[in-house]
Design an enzyme around this catalytic site. Sequence first.
Site, PDB file in Angstrom:
ATOM      1  N   ARG A  42     -20.807  22.212   3.593  1.00  0.00           N
ATOM      2  CA  ARG A  42     -20.064  22.475   4.795  1.00  0.00           C
ATOM      3  C   ARG A  42     -21.149  22.162   5.921  1.00  0.00           C
ATOM      4  O   ARG A  42     -20.976  21.336   6.711  1.00  0.00           O
ATOM      5  CB  ARG A  42     -19.565  23.735   4.829  1.00  0.00           C
ATOM      6  CG  ARG A  42     -18.472  24.042   5.857  1.00  0.00           C
ATOM      7  CD  ARG A  42     -18.946  24.311   7.067  1.00  0.00           C
ATOM      8  NE  ARG A  42     -19.730  25.625   6.921  1.00  0.00           N
ATOM      9  CZ  ARG A  42     -20.511  25.946   8.207  1.00  0.00           C
ATOM     10  NH1 ARG A  42     -20.606  25.366   9.416  1.00  0.00           N
ATOM     11  NH2 ARG A  42     -21.310  27.053   8.122  1.00  0.00           N
ATOM     12  N   ASP A  43     -22.103  22.971   6.258  1.00  0.00           N
ATOM     13  CA  ASP A  43     -22.990  23.095   7.167  1.00  0.00           C
ATOM     14  C   ASP A  43     -23.862  21.960   7.172  1.00  0.00           C
ATOM     15  O   ASP A  43     -24.246  21.246   8.152  1.00  0.00           O
ATOM     16  CB  ASP A  43     -23.837  24.434   7.360  1.00  0.00           C
ATOM     17  CG  ASP A  43     -24.336  24.667   8.910  1.00  0.00           C
ATOM     18  OD1 ASP A  43     -24.323  24.103   9.691  1.00  0.00           O
ATOM     19  OD2 ASP A  43     -24.399  25.892   8.943  1.00  0.00           O
ATOM     20  N   HIS A  53     -27.903  33.586   7.592  1.00  0.00           N
ATOM     21  CA  HIS A  53     -27.512  32.145   7.741  1.00  0.00           C
ATOM     22  C   HIS A  53     -28.604  31.728   8.731  1.00  0.00           C
ATOM     23  O   HIS A  53     -28.344  31.769   9.972  1.00  0.00           O
ATOM     24  CB  HIS A  53     -26.145  32.167   8.065  1.00  0.00           C
ATOM     25  CG  HIS A  53     -25.890  30.585   8.395  1.00  0.00           C
ATOM     26  ND1 HIS A  53     -25.051  30.173   7.434  1.00  0.00           N
ATOM     27  CD2 HIS A  53     -25.942  29.817   9.068  1.00  0.00           C
ATOM     28  CE1 HIS A  53     -24.795  28.846   7.847  1.00  0.00           C
ATOM     29  NE2 HIS A  53     -25.407  28.950   9.090  1.00  0.00           N
ATOM     30  N   HIS A  61     -31.182  28.722  10.333  1.00  0.00           N
ATOM     31  CA  HIS A  61     -31.388  27.516  10.476  1.00  0.00           C
ATOM     32  C   HIS A  61     -32.912  27.183  10.557  1.00  0.00           C
ATOM     33  O   HIS A  61     -33.568  28.434  10.891  1.00  0.00           O
ATOM     34  CB  HIS A  61     -30.488  27.038  11.679  1.00  0.00           C
ATOM     35  CG  HIS A  61     -29.148  26.532  11.480  1.00  0.00           C
ATOM     36  ND1 HIS A  61     -28.777  25.315  10.975  1.00  0.00           N
ATOM     37  CD2 HIS A  61     -28.102  27.299  11.268  1.00  0.00           C
ATOM     38  CE1 HIS A  61     -27.190  25.234  10.610  1.00  0.00           C
ATOM     39  NE2 HIS A  61     -26.941  26.410  10.792  1.00  0.00           N
ATOM     40  N   CYS A  74     -25.531  22.143  13.533  1.00  0.00           N
ATOM     41  CA  CYS A  74     -24.160  22.281  14.177  1.00  0.00           C
ATOM     42  C   CYS A  74     -23.872  21.521  15.233  1.00  0.00           C
ATOM     43  O   CYS A  74     -24.732  21.273  16.102  1.00  0.00           O
ATOM     44  CB  CYS A  74     -23.964  23.873  14.653  1.00  0.00           C
ATOM     45  SG  CYS A  74     -22.596  24.391  15.568  1.00  0.00           S
ATOM     46  N   ASN A  86     -29.918  24.347   7.766  1.00  0.00           N
ATOM     47  CA  ASN A  86     -30.276  25.725   7.190  1.00  0.00           C
ATOM     48  C   ASN A  86     -31.649  25.585   6.611  1.00  0.00           C
ATOM     49  O   ASN A  86     -32.088  24.446   6.053  1.00  0.00           O
ATOM     50  CB  ASN A  86     -29.193  26.244   6.136  1.00  0.00           C
ATOM     51  CG  ASN A  86     -28.003  26.468   7.044  1.00  0.00           C
ATOM     52  OD1 ASN A  86     -27.188  25.610   6.794  1.00  0.00           O
ATOM     53  ND2 ASN A  86     -27.818  27.698   7.355  1.00  0.00           N
TER      54      ASN A  86
END
Length: 303
Positions: free
Chosen positions: A16-17, A207, A209, A240, A249
């Site tokens: 996802r990210d 979470h 980055h 993002c 991340n």
Amino acid sequence: MSAIPSQVLVTESSPRDGLQSLGALVPTEAKARLIDDLSVAGIKSFDAVSFVNPKAVPQMADGAGVIAAVQNREGVELGGLVPNMKGFEAAIEAGVDTIGLLTAASDEFNQRNINATVDEAMHRIRRILLEVPRGVATRSYISTATHCPFEGDQDPDWVAHLAGTLVEWGSDTVYLGDTIGKATPSHIEILLEHVLEEVPVEKVGIHLHDTYGQALANTTVALEHGVARMDTSAGGLGGCPYAPGATGNLATEDLLYMLDGMGIEHGARLPDVARVARDFCEEQGLDYNSRAGKALLASQERE
Ligand code: HMG
Ligand code: MG
């Protein structure tokens, strides 16, 4: 300060990210295969897809298709990030195991990201939490928990208030997002001291980055506070689309290497995760950005 946990839950955010900002569409089957291959390597929790406006984030348009294409569902938890009720309904229809709910600490980022103020996003989350079916877990993300790319440093008291409210409304867990990877260990220390006044440590995740190379140091601080939930991205993939300059991340392999060294259980096999992520990056023409993964794979090739 709590004891360092003996075990942590690593949630893999690469599908996802890791992919959401890419212009070139990764085929649905390749995304599902990444999840399957990483689950064979021992990762059992995934931030797998999002259900957002496909015009805003075209890469995530196939969320339901990815969930349907995953072969190995035994003991594997697939998460879907949802920004609103429409996304929530799509996620439940697709059969996700976990719903990721979304707000930021700062209005400006939230407006750009999901076209809602923090107050509006909180109330969207509250309405969704009332509808979550039994057996589906919930995690709420607070993005820009330390720094906002538009509004600067964030007030830890405010973030703690948001975190406490989300848990009070029934969110199973709350994840603190350093969306632009700007925090240093001192920021995480102060943030956690405030958040842990409001939320029990077992409900708190991070979470982070790794834009400024601080994510592993920041993770150590979180571990020292007893935090045992962390999102990472294999190969350091990601960013993002609404946070200019933000990179991926913390690389999963870098975290696993550190946890192995500290004797903290996580259930995954680092060499297998590194091989899967490196092969995926090669296949998709992406940079492979885990330092521990690169070092390990190079040493294996020399043997
Ligand atoms: P909006 O324009 O206010 O929405 O956007 P709307 O309700 O007015 O609808 C506009 C259009 O979007 C309509 O379609 C809707 O049907 C559609 P049209 O009539 O134009 O064809 N729509 C949807 N389609 C699919 N799924 C949905 C959905 N909702 C509306 N759920 C919205 C609001 C939230 C939809 C939009 O701003 C959006 O999709 N934003 C995407 C945000 C995003 O994906 N950001 C990246 C993830 S967040 C992140 O990475 C941070 C995190 O990693 C933590 C951290 O690092 O800190 C989690
Ligand atoms: Mg993120």
